[in-house]
Structure formats: structure tokens, C-alpha cells
Design a protein around this motif. Sequence first.
Motif, PDB file in Angstrom:
ATOM      1  N   ARG A 229      23.392  67.991  95.040  1.00  0.00           N
ATOM      2  CA  ARG A 229      23.639  68.016  96.494  1.00  0.00           C
ATOM      3  C   ARG A 229      22.374  67.640  97.244  1.00  0.00           C
ATOM      4  NH1 ARG A 229      28.278  71.795  97.762  1.00  0.00           N
ATOM      5  NH2 ARG A 229      29.016  72.136  95.657  1.00  0.00           N
ATOM      6  N   LEU A 230      22.575  67.138  98.478  1.00  0.00           N
ATOM      7  CA  LEU A 230      21.462  66.760  99.356  1.00  0.00           C
ATOM      8  C   LEU A 230      20.491  65.850  98.597  1.00  0.00           C
ATOM      9  CD1 LEU A 230      20.996  70.182 101.194  1.00  0.00           C
ATOM     10  CD2 LEU A 230      22.477  68.265 101.800  1.00  0.00           C
ATOM     11  N   GLU A 231      19.184  66.167  98.630  1.00  0.00           N
ATOM     12  CA  GLU A 231      18.237  65.218  98.022  1.00  0.00           C
ATOM     13  C   GLU A 231      18.371  65.167  96.498  1.00  0.00           C
ATOM     14  OE1 GLU A 231      17.517  67.888  99.750  1.00  0.00           O
ATOM     15  OE2 GLU A 231      15.838  69.001  98.905  1.00  0.00           O
ATOM     16  N   MET A 232      19.148  66.073  95.909  1.00  0.00           N
ATOM     17  CA  MET A 232      19.379  65.997  94.465  1.00  0.00           C
ATOM     18  C   MET A 232      20.530  65.042  94.129  1.00  0.00           C
ATOM     19  SD  MET A 232      16.968  67.672  93.388  1.00  0.00           S
ATOM     20  CE  MET A 232      15.807  68.763  94.208  1.00  0.00           C
ATOM     21  N   PHE A 233      21.283  64.620  95.151  1.00  0.00           N
ATOM     22  CA  PHE A 233      22.338  63.629  94.890  1.00  0.00           C
ATOM     23  C   PHE A 233      21.723  62.298  94.412  1.00  0.00           C
ATOM     24  CE2 PHE A 233      24.751  60.207  97.272  1.00  0.00           C
ATOM     25  CZ  PHE A 233      25.495  59.826  96.166  1.00  0.00           C
TER      26      PHE A 233
END
Length: 364
Positions: A229-233
Motif C-alpha cells: 500500500r501507498l509507497e510500498m505499492f
Amino acid sequence: QLGDFEHFMLKEINEQPLALENAFRGRLNMSEGTCKFGGLNLSRKNIRQIDRILIVACGTAWHSGLVGEYLIEKYSRIPVEVEYASEFRYRNAPMDKNTLVIVISQSGETIDTLEAQREAQRKGYHVIGIINNVGSTIARENDGGIYQHSGPEIGVASTKAFTSQLLILSMLSVYLGRTRDLSYADGCQMVEAIRTLPKLVEQTLELGEEIQSIAKAYAKNKDFLFLGRLEMFPIALEGALKLKEISYIHAEGYPAAEMKHGPIALISEDCPSIVIVPDDETLKKNLSSVQEVRARKGKVIIITDSYDIPAHLADEIITVPKSHNCVRPILMTIPLQLLSYYIAVELGRDVDKPRNLAKSVTVE
Ligand code: M6R
């Protein structure tokens, strides 16, 4: 020279502590809680006038741009868009007058990125580059930029150049933020996190053996899902790309919450999911995605910096050191690089020169 390493990719993965140090050397201003760059050719006044940033790149560099979007929007509060260079150059998208264009390229020779830069310059935009290859065509032609100083990257699969791009985008978000409205205290924390990152990267590299045995157990699978999610996407996208490139295994990266809108149909015992679970406000949501996968008999490998994930929730848990949000994507990337490397080795692939790929793509 390969030295003690079997492949350039493994050597370059292990060179990351030094490559990261080279990226920030001389660029941290501890006393003012900011970063400095010699060659942007932008005054402070110019920076305050930026209304929008457009990041243009291809492949792995495009993924670093996507992480940059999260970092710059979060810490500098400037709206950011990220485009594939190949799309940008033909799309003729309307752009705001006060847009700063950033191109990212390890080689500095990727033709789509070069032509996108030329197109933006033709229309009068200021283009800065984040480039590794000193004196490359993109670096020579742009209006300013930041060299990565990662050293030559020989393996076709980009590793140290990617994490160094992430670090430079993090530094840029501090610099832009501090020129606008990031506080001194927040700037100091980020600069300290950047300065101490190489040590944490060294610790993360010690996971090599553990990841090698996980790779052996999963190398026979034909499909993988990568979720974050978010910057881990974008880190999930990068993990999937690494696996595809060098092992030829089908892999897809998704924002974890998008799984239920389609990809969940893929989940079975034969399609493991690699879920990136940072110890932040998304933790609970990520764990519920993990449970959705497990309920459908999917195997789960969690990559996390939380020490509190119950062991029964996953088949494997790979734990990286805790870090500030602005550098955490870098630490989460390293297990993904090692996993794809060891899976490719297990399958006997030509890791440094995978089929159909070239190190720099100079055809359109
Ligand atoms: O040299 P560049 O950064 O411009 O290259 C862009 C892509 O071709 C490159 O990142 C490619 O996706 C790599 N093989 C990724 O590992």
C-alpha cells in the motif's frame, strides 16, 4: 570485476551501502535540517513557484518515480504526476505553466526518456535529471540535475541504481520541503535517517541466507503476486518486475486493497503472495489482506519491519530493521532483490544477461 561474487547482480546488491553513501555524500546539511544539490540551476524563488512536478521515466526508474510521488507530496506538499516516458512523448498532455519536469534514468541513454526530455524542453519546461551515468546524453542535454554516483551497474536488472534513485528522491523531498514548509525538526529527522541508512542496509543484507532458503522452497511456482500500500505499492511493482526479468516467472504487483477487485481470482496454493507490511498506520489493513489470501489457501511471504506479526499469519516472515518512513522503501526493496536473485539462480537462469533484455534500451 566480479571479485568474490558469482554474478554482477549479487555484487551490485551488496554494493548498496556504499552506493547510498555516495548518493548523499556532501549533500546533507545537518545544521539546517536540509539537503543541498549543486546542479539543479533553480533559485529558491524558482522552487517556491513550482505548482506541479512531472516525473518521467521507464521501467525500474519509473517505479522510483512513483515512490518519489509519495515522498514529494508528503514532505514537500507539491502535487506530483508520474508518466512513462514513452507515453509522455506522444501524448501531448496539457501541462501547467509552473511545472518542474524530472527525468530519471540510470543509463542516461534510454531513448524514450531522452525524447521525452527533448519534448518537455521544446515546450519550455525546466528539466532536471536524476542520472547515474555521468556525461550520458540525457545528462548533457538537461537543464540541471543530480548525479547518483552509484558506480557502473552491469547486471541488466537494476538494483543499486534503483535504491540510490529512491534515496535521491527522498533528499529532494527534504530540500523542496525545507524551501517551502517542512519544519526544521522534521527536516533534521529525515537527514539523520538518510545519514544512518547504510548501516541498516548492511544489516538487511545479512538476511541473504534466510532468503536463499525461502527462494529454494518457492522457485517452482509459476505465478506470484506482490502486494503493498501507498509507497510500498511501487516497491511491489519493482519486486514483480525483478522476478519477471531474471527468472521468467509471471508476477504482478498490485496495491493490496485492489486485490479484491480482480486479482484475488488468481489466488490458489500455487500462487504465493509477497506482502509488504510496514509498521505504520497501514499495518492492520495489510494484515487483513494477508488473511484474505490465506483464506483462499494462498501461501504468504511477509516482508516487514514490525516485530509484532504473529508467526501463524504467514508462511514466511522476513524482518528488516526499523527506519524512518522516508527511507523505508529502500529497506523493503532489498529482500525482494535477493529473493528474485536466488530464485533465478535456483532455476539456472542467466541472471546478469536475461533473455530478450538489454542494459539500456536505445530503440523506440
Ligand atoms: O537506464 P534507465 O534507467 O533509463 O533504464 C530504464 C529501464 O529500461 C530499466 O530500468 C529496466 O526496466 C531495467 N532492466 C530494470 O531492471
